[in-house]
Write a protein that holds these residues in place. Structure first.
Motif, mmCIF file in Angstrom:
data_model
loop_
_atom_site.group_PDB
_atom_site.id
_atom_site.type_symbol
_atom_site.label_atom_id
_atom_site.label_comp_id
_atom_site.label_asym_id
_atom_site.label_seq_id
_atom_site.Cartn_x
_atom_site.Cartn_y
_atom_site.Cartn_z
ATOM 1 N N THR A 133 -4.716 4.351 10.578
ATOM 2 C CA THR A 133 -4.644 5.740 11.036
ATOM 3 C C THR A 133 -3.227 6.245 10.823
ATOM 4 O O THR A 133 -2.261 5.525 11.079
ATOM 5 C CB THR A 133 -4.953 5.833 12.550
ATOM 6 O OG1 THR A 133 -6.200 5.205 12.822
ATOM 7 C CG2 THR A 133 -4.993 7.274 13.030
ATOM 8 N N ILE A 140 8.424 2.660 1.431
ATOM 9 C CA ILE A 140 8.208 3.217 2.773
ATOM 10 C C ILE A 140 7.444 2.186 3.597
ATOM 11 O O ILE A 140 6.244 1.973 3.387
ATOM 12 C CB ILE A 140 7.462 4.565 2.685
ATOM 13 C CG1 ILE A 140 8.288 5.532 1.843
ATOM 14 C CG2 ILE A 140 7.173 5.119 4.080
ATOM 15 C CD1 ILE A 140 7.701 6.905 1.687
ATOM 16 N N MET A 146 -4.935 0.463 12.820
ATOM 17 C CA MET A 146 -3.933 0.185 11.794
ATOM 18 C C MET A 146 -4.097 1.029 10.538
ATOM 19 O O MET A 146 -3.176 1.115 9.736
ATOM 20 C CB MET A 146 -3.980 -1.298 11.415
ATOM 21 C CG MET A 146 -3.346 -2.185 12.468
ATOM 22 S SD MET A 146 -3.872 -3.872 12.308
ATOM 23 C CE MET A 146 -2.859 -4.413 10.957
ATOM 24 N N THR A 155 2.393 7.772 -0.707
ATOM 25 C CA THR A 155 2.451 7.256 0.663
ATOM 26 C C THR A 155 1.422 7.960 1.563
ATOM 27 O O THR A 155 0.983 9.085 1.273
ATOM 28 C CB THR A 155 3.887 7.409 1.207
ATOM 29 O OG1 THR A 155 3.982 6.730 2.446
ATOM 30 C CG2 THR A 155 4.275 8.867 1.402
ATOM 31 N N SER A 195 0.863 -1.183 0.000
ATOM 32 C CA SER A 195 0.000 0.000 0.000
ATOM 33 C C SER A 195 0.898 1.231 0.000
ATOM 34 O O SER A 195 2.090 1.144 0.322
ATOM 35 C CB SER A 195 -0.912 0.010 1.226
ATOM 36 O OG SER A 195 -0.181 0.366 2.366
HETATM 37 N N1 SAH Z 1 3.768 1.554 2.508
HETATM 38 C C1 SAH Z 1 2.708 2.253 3.186
HETATM 39 C C2 SAH Z 1 2.875 2.223 4.709
HETATM 40 C C3 SAH Z 1 2.736 0.838 5.313
HETATM 41 S S1 SAH Z 1 2.834 0.875 7.074
HETATM 42 C C4 SAH Z 1 2.646 3.710 2.684
HETATM 43 O O1 SAH Z 1 3.575 4.163 2.006
HETATM 44 O O2 SAH Z 1 1.647 4.399 2.948
HETATM 45 C C5 SAH Z 1 1.109 0.902 7.480
HETATM 46 C C6 SAH Z 1 0.703 2.240 8.050
HETATM 47 O O3 SAH Z 1 0.569 3.181 6.988
HETATM 48 C C7 SAH Z 1 -0.647 2.247 8.735
HETATM 49 O O4 SAH Z 1 -0.585 1.784 10.075
HETATM 50 C C8 SAH Z 1 -1.030 3.708 8.660
HETATM 51 O O5 SAH Z 1 -0.321 4.462 9.614
HETATM 52 C C9 SAH Z 1 -0.486 4.079 7.278
HETATM 53 N N2 SAH Z 1 -1.539 3.907 6.244
HETATM 54 C C10 SAH Z 1 -1.443 3.112 5.166
HETATM 55 N N3 SAH Z 1 -2.566 3.194 4.410
HETATM 56 C C11 SAH Z 1 -3.389 4.065 5.055
HETATM 57 C C12 SAH Z 1 -4.712 4.570 4.771
HETATM 58 N N4 SAH Z 1 -5.385 4.185 3.685
HETATM 59 N N5 SAH Z 1 -5.247 5.453 5.645
HETATM 60 C C13 SAH Z 1 -4.568 5.862 6.748
HETATM 61 N N6 SAH Z 1 -3.333 5.424 7.052
HETATM 62 C C14 SAH Z 1 -2.742 4.533 6.220
#
Ligand code: SAH
Length: 242
Positions: free
Chosen positions: A218, A85, A216, A111, A80
């Motif tokens: 947030t 990152i 998770m 991100t 995601s």
């Molecule tokens: N690779 C991802 C991060 C993975 S770690 C990125 O670059 O966004 C997972 C954390 O990312 C979550 O606990 C939250 O803090 C954040 N996160 C990822 N997707 C999210 C979303 N759709 N809404 C809010 N926070 C998100």
């Protein structure tokens, strides 16, 4: 062929998926990823060959994706947000010497710090640091040390993984650490479910953030000394005399 694309899919909606991401997924013979992301992608790419794996099986997942690429396939491995990152890109490179015939390509994604910032207004308009509160792969003492350094440097702090089922109180612990240095009036922002159903954001203070329940999905922002609320949005000025 013999290619592994490590692809960031953005926060979770197609609008925030890059064209390069879409093309990578369309060109792939197979797509590997953590189950919730694969569930998200399935309706958009109904004819793809998907391989889902649970959390904590990351090494297995990367080896499987690299292995299939070594057999001559074009493979996508999704994370995601951005894959570099807190994603799979570094692990893929760490394992890559085992698969010398495979070419690796990283496809960037938006991100959570960036998609979340856009919802809040402009909280990362100046120097900022990103920190994850997950101590699965990083000792808590290291996380504490880095949090203190970010607060001491008056950087805007962007917090990933603020809580999970197993560690519901980590955001509170993090707030208590930065409150040793920062005032409880410091402007903060909380974004939830970016790009998903029930997307929301809230602007608060560090004192109240301490009592905020995160999960998770947030992402949390702690402003710097100059951050303020303008028109209901969280803004960190660059320094223009506007
Ligand atoms: N690779 C991802 C991060 C993975 S770690 C990125 O670059 O966004 C997972 C954390 O990312 C979550 O606990 C939250 O803090 C954040 N996160 C990822 N997707 C999210 C979303 N759709 N809404 C809010 N926070 C998100």
């Amino acid at each position: 062929m013999n290619k592994l694309m490590v692809v960031g899919i953005g926060p979770g909606n197609t609008a925030n998926m890059t064209e390069a991401c879409r093309n990578a997924l369309l060109s792939a013979d197979a797509v590997f990823g953590y189950t919730p992301y694969i569930q998200l992608l399935k309706p958009w790419f109904p004819h793809k060959n998907f391989f889902e794996t649970g959390m904590k099986s990351e090494i297995e997942r990367c080896r499987a994706a690299l292995g299939l690429a070594a057999e001559g396939k074009t493979v996508a491995l999704v994370s995601s947000g951005d894959a570099g990152i807190y994603g799979m890109a570094s692990l893929v490179y760490e394992l890559s010497p085992e698969f010398p015939s495979v070419t690796i390509e990283v496809v960037p994604g938006i991100t959570a710090a960036i998609s979340g910032a856009a919802l809040l207004g402009s909280p990362v308009g100046h120097d900022f640091g990103v920190i994850s509160l997950s101590d699965l792969l990083t000792p808590w003492e290291v996380i504490e040390k880095r949090l203190r350094a970010l607060a001491a440097g008056d950087l805007v702090i962007c917090i990933y993984n603020p809580a999970s089922y197993g560690r519901p109180d980590y955001l509170k612990r993090a707030c208590d650490i930065v409150l040793e240095i920062l005032p409880s009036s410091r402007i903060c922002g909380v974004v939830r479910n970016i790009g998903r159903n029930e997307e929301s954001y809230a602007i608060t203070t560090l004192g109240s953030l301490r009592n905020t329940q995160a999960d998770m999905l947030t992402t949390v922002f702690i402003g710097n000394a100059k951050t303020r609320v303008i028109n209901g949005k969280m803004i960190t000025p660059r320094g223009y005399n506007a």
